[in-house]
Motif scaffolding. Structure first.
Motif, PDB file in Angstrom:
ATOM      1  N   PRO A   1     -13.208 -14.037  10.432  1.00 43.25           N
ATOM      2  CA  PRO A   1     -11.933 -13.406  10.074  1.00 43.25           C
ATOM      3  C   PRO A   1     -11.768 -13.368   8.562  1.00 43.25           C
ATOM      4  N   PRO A   2     -11.002 -12.397   8.051  1.00 44.34           N
ATOM      5  CA  PRO A   2     -10.789 -12.316   6.601  1.00 44.34           C
ATOM      6  C   PRO A   2     -10.115 -13.588   6.075  1.00 44.34           C
ATOM      7  N   PRO A   3     -10.343 -13.925   4.815  1.00 44.57           N
ATOM      8  CA  PRO A   3      -9.668 -15.090   4.226  1.00 44.57           C
ATOM      9  C   PRO A   3      -8.152 -14.915   4.275  1.00 44.57           C
ATOM     10  N   LEU A   4      -7.444 -16.005   4.516  1.00 42.97           N
ATOM     11  CA  LEU A   4      -5.992 -15.922   4.634  1.00 42.97           C
ATOM     12  C   LEU A   4      -5.308 -15.415   3.360  1.00 42.97           C
ATOM     13  N   PRO A   5      -5.746 -15.819   2.152  1.00 37.91           N
ATOM     14  CA  PRO A   5      -5.099 -15.241   0.953  1.00 37.91           C
ATOM     15  C   PRO A   5      -5.223 -13.719   0.901  1.00 37.91           C
ATOM     16  N   GLU A   6      -6.363 -13.188   1.352  1.00 41.74           N
ATOM     17  CA  GLU A   6      -6.535 -11.733   1.390  1.00 41.74           C
ATOM     18  C   GLU A   6      -5.562 -11.109   2.387  1.00 41.74           C
ATOM     19  N   LEU A   7      -5.414 -11.722   3.553  1.00 44.22           N
ATOM     20  CA  LEU A   7      -4.481 -11.209   4.555  1.00 44.22           C
ATOM     21  C   LEU A   7      -3.044 -11.257   4.050  1.00 44.22           C
ATOM     22  N   ARG A   8      -2.702 -12.334   3.368  1.00 45.79           N
ATOM     23  CA  ARG A   8      -1.350 -12.438   2.809  1.00 45.79           C
ATOM     24  C   ARG A   8      -1.093 -11.295   1.839  1.00 45.79           C
ATOM     25  N   ASP A   9      -2.038 -11.010   0.974  1.00 48.75           N
ATOM     26  CA  ASP A   9      -1.872  -9.920   0.005  1.00 48.75           C
ATOM     27  C   ASP A   9      -1.737  -8.576   0.722  1.00 48.75           C
ATOM     28  N   ARG A  10      -2.513  -8.361   1.765  1.00 49.49           N
ATOM     29  CA  ARG A  10      -2.465  -7.088   2.483  1.00 49.49           C
ATOM     30  C   ARG A  10      -1.131  -6.899   3.212  1.00 49.49           C
ATOM     31  N   VAL A  11      -0.622  -7.953   3.837  1.00 52.01           N
ATOM     32  CA  VAL A  11       0.668  -7.856   4.520  1.00 52.01           C
ATOM     33  C   VAL A  11       1.785  -7.606   3.511  1.00 52.01           C
ATOM     34  N   ASP A  12       1.751  -8.324   2.394  1.00 53.16           N
ATOM     35  CA  ASP A  12       2.773  -8.115   1.364  1.00 53.16           C
ATOM     36  C   ASP A  12       2.700  -6.688   0.802  1.00 53.16           C
ATOM     37  N   ALA A  13       1.479  -6.171   0.629  1.00 56.56           N
ATOM     38  CA  ALA A  13       1.322  -4.809   0.113  1.00 56.56           C
ATOM     39  C   ALA A  13       1.850  -3.780   1.116  1.00 56.56           C
ATOM     40  N   ALA A  14       1.629  -4.029   2.410  1.00 51.80           N
ATOM     41  CA  ALA A  14       2.147  -3.116   3.435  1.00 51.80           C
ATOM     42  C   ALA A  14       3.665  -3.120   3.445  1.00 51.80           C
ATOM     43  N   TRP A  15       4.261  -4.300   3.302  1.00 53.13           N
ATOM     44  CA  TRP A  15       5.724  -4.384   3.230  1.00 53.13           C
ATOM     45  C   TRP A  15       6.242  -3.645   1.996  1.00 53.13           C
ATOM     46  N   ALA A  16       5.571  -3.816   0.851  1.00 49.75           N
ATOM     47  CA  ALA A  16       6.005  -3.140  -0.373  1.00 49.75           C
ATOM     48  C   ALA A  16       5.932  -1.624  -0.200  1.00 49.75           C
ATOM     49  N   SER A  17       4.882  -1.154   0.446  1.00 53.49           N
ATOM     50  CA  SER A  17       4.754   0.274   0.701  1.00 53.49           C
ATOM     51  C   SER A  17       5.876   0.765   1.608  1.00 53.49           C
ATOM     52  N   TRP A  18       6.175   0.017   2.661  1.00 51.59           N
ATOM     53  CA  TRP A  18       7.195   0.439   3.619  1.00 51.59           C
ATOM     54  C   TRP A  18       8.580   0.477   2.985  1.00 51.59           C
ATOM     55  N   GLN A  19       8.887  -0.477   2.143  1.00 48.88           N
ATOM     56  CA  GLN A  19      10.237  -0.535   1.584  1.00 48.88           C
ATOM     57  C   GLN A  19      10.416   0.320   0.334  1.00 48.88           C
ATOM     58  N   ARG A  20       9.344   0.657  -0.352  1.00 51.09           N
ATOM     59  CA  ARG A  20       9.509   1.308  -1.658  1.00 51.09           C
ATOM     60  C   ARG A  20       8.936   2.719  -1.746  1.00 51.09           C
ATOM     61  N   ALA A  21       7.963   3.060  -0.916  1.00 54.50           N
ATOM     62  CA  ALA A  21       7.297   4.357  -1.039  1.00 54.50           C
ATOM     63  C   ALA A  21       8.136   5.455  -0.404  1.00 54.50           C
ATOM     64  N   SER A  22       8.252   6.590  -1.069  1.00 57.12           N
ATOM     65  CA  SER A  22       9.003   7.693  -0.491  1.00 57.12           C
ATOM     66  C   SER A  22       8.285   8.257   0.730  1.00 57.12           C
ATOM     67  N   GLU A  23       6.960   8.265   0.712  1.00 58.90           N
ATOM     68  CA  GLU A  23       6.166   8.721   1.859  1.00 58.90           C
ATOM     69  C   GLU A  23       5.720   7.499   2.659  1.00 58.90           C
ATOM     70  N   ARG A  24       6.684   6.727   3.106  1.00 61.54           N
ATOM     71  CA  ARG A  24       6.367   5.398   3.635  1.00 61.54           C
ATOM     72  C   ARG A  24       5.679   5.431   4.992  1.00 61.54           C
ATOM     73  N   TYR A  25       5.945   6.434   5.815  1.00 62.62           N
ATOM     74  CA  TYR A  25       5.275   6.498   7.117  1.00 62.62           C
ATOM     75  C   TYR A  25       3.782   6.769   6.939  1.00 62.62           C
ATOM     76  N   SER A  26       3.450   7.787   6.161  1.00 61.17           N
ATOM     77  CA  SER A  26       2.043   8.160   5.998  1.00 61.17           C
ATOM     78  C   SER A  26       1.279   7.159   5.149  1.00 61.17           C
ATOM     79  N   GLN A  27       1.967   6.428   4.256  1.00 63.96           N
ATOM     80  CA  GLN A  27       1.279   5.433   3.438  1.00 63.96           C
ATOM     81  C   GLN A  27       1.087   4.113   4.175  1.00 63.96           C
TER      82      GLN A  27
END
Length: 414
Positions: free
Chosen positions: A115-141
């Motif tokens: 499985p991927p390293p947990l710090p990498e997973l943490r960064d990816r989940v946080d990045a997905a949340w940032a995209s969902w809350q801040r990106a204007s094209e949030r569904y496609s991103q």
């Protein structure tokens, strides 16, 4: 007794880009064999107002839609057209298909081996949340990121030893994101699934704050499925649990989560048509918590004075006090809000308010604000689309070209 409507006919009608919520209300009312007078009386509205809804001249509130769904004995999703077969429904199903497969198919043994390293997973989940809350094209991103995250996080949950708790925390945070994403694409079934998984992951992490955030997410799904009593119960229980955990959690995040849970209880009161209780909860519970916690985004709840005032606008809108709702809206500095969704919701509430005042210029102005903030929400949000549909039917000639252009951009005009 009236015959049940044909599934094929209902799907065709619900999926058509030219079908309004009012068309569906009228269709299901006829299928139930009920007159406008009977349905209006049971819903607590005038027959004239129901007629305007059915003709697409007005857009109902979510609370009224829930009420009508109970009277007509159909799911709210049927009135919203979320189960249709038109272009928007196809987009929703396409967005959900890979995600649903990732949620349902067991993790492959090869993924478990490394499985991927947990710090990498943490960064990816946080990045997905940032995209969902801040990106204007949030569904496609954000949408394309989620299936892979589900598979990798599920693999990480098989970790043992000291890292197990961290893996559960990451999983809970991912499932919180999946709850709001699946709800927004009209997949309440998946929203229920991931909200429950988020709760179990938070409990496995033995994390009082995440457990409360998980209860908040479950409450959001229950509100969307017209289970106001259940949403209120889970919110109050979570608030009490946080009080018992006071000695072990930080004060600001605890206060913010309790405030967010009070907002769940507030909307539950609105759903139950107890608007005075909703106002009291805002005044006595949510506003004081917001003042203590300040503006924040604890576990992506965006709780703070701005969000509480936005809920106050919603309460007044649902109460029919449009003037007070618009007055409160003037007090909101929405640019301070970090969430695209909340900003778009604010402009949608303003559009609804101006529709109640029969001010089509105001409706169009604030729908354009929604489009600027969150253009994809214009396609995915049934109430936004219905407001545009209403403008198409009634806008005066000077506004009609702009309305048609907007409708074309969101795929409402074939």
């Amino acid at each position: 007794m009236s015959a049940a409507p044909s599934t094929a006919y209902v799907d065709g009608m619900a999926g058509s880009p030219e079908t309004s919520i009012g068309d569906r209300i009228r269709f299901y009312r006829h299928a139930a064999g009920k007159t406008q007078a009977v349905v209006a009386g049971l819903a607590g509205i005038t027959e004239d107002y129901l007629s305007q809804l059915e003709r697409g001249m007005r857009t109902p509130s979510i609370t009224l839609l829930h009420n009508l769904s109970g009277i007509l004995m159909v799911p709210t999703s049927a009135l919203l057209g979320e189960s249709g077969s038109g272009p928007v429904a196809v987009e929703r199903n396409s967005a959900a298909s890979d995600l649903q497969a990732a949620l349902m198919i067991p993790v492959h043994h090869r993924d478990l081996a490394s499985p991927p390293p947990l710090p990498e997973l943490r960064d990816r989940v946080d990045a997905a949340w940032a995209s969902w809350q801040r990106a204007s094209e949030r569904y496609s991103q954000t949408g394309p990121l989620l299936p892979g995250l589900v598979r990798d996080v599920e693999a990480a949950l098989h970790t043992h030893g000291p890292e197990r708790r961290q893996a559960c925390q990451i999983a809970a945070d991912l499932y919180f994101l999946l709850r709001t994403y699946t709800k927004r694409i009209g997949r309440t079934d998946l929203a229920l699934l991931v909200a429950d998984r988020g709760r179990r992951a938070a409990e496995d992490a033995d994390d009082p704050l995440r457990i409360a955030a998980a209860q908040w997410n479950v409450g959001q799904v229950q509100l969307s499925t017209n289970e106001a009593d259940a949403a209120e119960d889970i919110a109050i229980h979570a608030i009490e649990e946080l009080d018992r955990a006071r000695a072990t959690v930080e004060d600001v995040p605890r206060t913010a989560l309790q405030g967010a849970l009070w907002l769940v209880a507030t909307i539950a009161a609105v759903r139950k048509k107890d608007n005075w209780a909703a106002r009291e909860l805002l005044r006595e519970k949510a506003f004081p918590a917001a003042q203590r916690a300040g503006e924040g985004n604890v576990f992506w709840t965006v709780f703070g004075p701005t969000n509480v005032t936005l809920h106050a606008v919603t309460v007044e809108m649902e109460s029919g006090e449009t003037g007070e709702a618009l007055r409160l809206a003037d007090e909101i500095d929405i640019v301070r809000c970090p969430s695209v969704e909340r900003r778009a919701t604010f402009y949608l509430e303003l559009a609804r308010g101006y529709e109640q005042r029969r001010d089509d210029t105001g409706v169009l102005l604030h729908l354009l604000d929604v489009e600027r903030e969150a253009p994809e929400d214009m396609r995915y949000n049934p109430l936004v689309r219905d407001l545009v549909h209403g403008l198409l039917r009634r806008a005066r000639p000077t506004l009609a070209p702009q309305v048609r252009d907007l409708a074309d951009r969101i795929g409402l005009v074939a």
